[in-house]
Design an enzyme around this catalytic site. Sequence first.
Site, PDB file in Angstrom:
ATOM      1  N   GLY A  10       0.968  -1.243   0.089  1.00 29.94           N
ATOM      2  CA  GLY A  10      -0.001  -0.093   0.141  1.00 29.94           C
ATOM      3  C   GLY A  10       0.953   1.294  -0.026  1.00 29.94           C
ATOM      4  N   GLY A  13      -0.741   4.461  -0.649  1.00 28.56           N
ATOM      5  CA  GLY A  13      -1.719   5.031  -0.115  1.00 28.56           C
ATOM      6  C   GLY A  13      -1.328   6.304   0.847  1.00 28.56           C
ATOM      7  N   ASP A  34       2.262  -1.918  -4.497  1.00 29.32           N
ATOM      8  CA  ASP A  34       1.053  -0.963  -4.573  1.00 29.32           C
ATOM      9  C   ASP A  34       0.238  -1.679  -6.000  1.00 29.32           C
ATOM     10  OD1 ASP A  34      -0.365   1.405  -2.969  1.00 29.32           O
ATOM     11  OD2 ASP A  34      -0.958   1.450  -4.952  1.00 29.32           O
ATOM     12  N   TYR A 152     -14.818  -3.695   7.616  1.00 28.18           N
ATOM     13  CA  TYR A 152     -13.477  -3.518   7.988  1.00 28.18           C
ATOM     14  C   TYR A 152     -12.986  -3.688   9.532  1.00 28.18           C
ATOM     15  CZ  TYR A 152      -9.660   0.230   8.150  1.00 28.18           C
ATOM     16  OH  TYR A 152      -8.645   0.914   8.340  1.00 28.18           O
TER      17      TYR A 152
HETATM   18  N1  SER Z   1      -9.879   5.821   8.866  1.00 23.36           N
HETATM   19  C1  SER Z   1     -10.536   4.662   8.747  1.00 23.36           C
HETATM   20  C2  SER Z   1     -11.830   4.709   8.104  1.00 23.36           C
HETATM   21  O1  SER Z   1     -12.434   5.741   8.001  1.00 23.36           O
HETATM   22  C3  SER Z   1     -10.487   4.222  10.228  1.00 23.36           C
HETATM   23  O2  SER Z   1      -9.645   3.601  10.463  1.00 23.36           O
HETATM   24  O3  SER Z   1     -12.033   3.585   7.646  1.00 23.36           O
END
Ligand code: SER
Length: 336
Positions: A10, A13, A34, A152
Site C-alpha cells: 500500500g 496510500g 501497490d 473493515y
Molecule cells: N480511517 C479509517 C476509516 O475511516 C478508520 O480507521 O475507515
Amino acid sequence: MNKKTILLTGANGEIGHTLLEDLTNHGHSVIAIDLHPLSPEHESLCEEVIVGNILDEDVIRAAEKHDIHEIYHLAALLSTSAERNPELGHRVNVEGTLNFLQLAYRLGKRMGEPVKFLFPSTIAVFGIASLDDKMRIGKVSEEDCLMPMTMYGVNKLYNEHLGRYYSELYKRLSPETETGFIDFRGVRFPGLISAFTVPTGGTSDFAPEMIHSAAQHKPYTCFVRPDAQIPFMAMPDGVRALVELAAAPAENLTRRIYNIGAFAPSAAEIADIVRKAFPDTIITFSPDEKRQGIIDSWPADVDDSAARNDWGWKPQYDLERTFNEYLLPNITKMYS
Ligand code: SER
C-alpha cells in the site's frame, strides 16, 4: 541506525507516502508494493517497486527474493469501501494480510531471525451499540467494546488475532518449533489527517475532506452531524507511532496491539478551526444516517496509556499545532 530492507504494501496510500519518505530518509532500503504505479519521485526512493495485487502470488514471489527485515502491511480497503463490497473487503483485508504473514514466516525461517510485522489496525475494531453508551464510556482501552460494526472493523480485529497466532502459536502441534519467526506489532489508528493527500473510502474522511476543500476554496457538505466525535491524529504522528513501535525493545512490550491517541474533536470543532483558517469557506452539515451510524459506533476517544508506558508514545501534534504548523503551511503551498 542499521540499514534494513523494509517491505511496504500500500505504498501509494496515505500512510504509505509519508512512511516511504521517512524510512528512506533514515537510510533504509524499501521494497514497495501497490496496485498502482508510484510517482517518479516516490519510485526513485525505492529499491524496487512491485505493481500488483496483494492477492497475486507473483507479487508475493517478487517480494520474497529480498531478505526483508520488516514488513509494514498498509494495503487495505477502508471502512466505507469495504462496507460497499464486503466480500472484496474480506479478500483484500484478511486474505491479503494472511499472504504477508505467511511471507514473513517463510522469510523469518530462511533468515533465521524474526521478521517484524507492523500492522495498522484501527478504532473501527471497537463497536458501541448506542450514542448514549458512547458518551458514557468515553475513552476505551484495548480490551473494551470489541464488537466491530463494519466489515473493515471485523477484518482488522481478526487480523490482530492472526498476527498473534502467527507470532506465538503457529502450527502448535508440529514437532518442530514454528513460532518465533514473526514479531507482530500494531497500533489502532484514529482517523488520520494528511496535508498532502485526501483519503478515499474511509468514514473518518469528513475531517480531511473538510480541510482540503476549504484550502481549495470549495464549499463542503459534511456527511456527519456537528456533534460527531472520534479521535484523530496528524499523519506525521501516525507514521512516527509505527516507526517507534517497530524500534521498541521486545521486552518492554506487554501487548501486540496498542491504542494511540492525539486529539478527539467533534466535527463542529473541526469546522470552526477550518473556518478560522479559511474565512471564505462554506461548511454545511447534511448527515448521511448510515455513515453517521458507523461513526456513532466508534469511540469518542481512546485510552493509550499502555503505549505511553511501554514504548513512550506521545503525540507531538494537538489539534492547534496540527492546523497551524502542519496542515496550513503545507496545504496552502500545495493548492496555490
Ligand atoms: N480511517 C479509517 C476509516 O475511516 C478508520 O480507521 O475507515
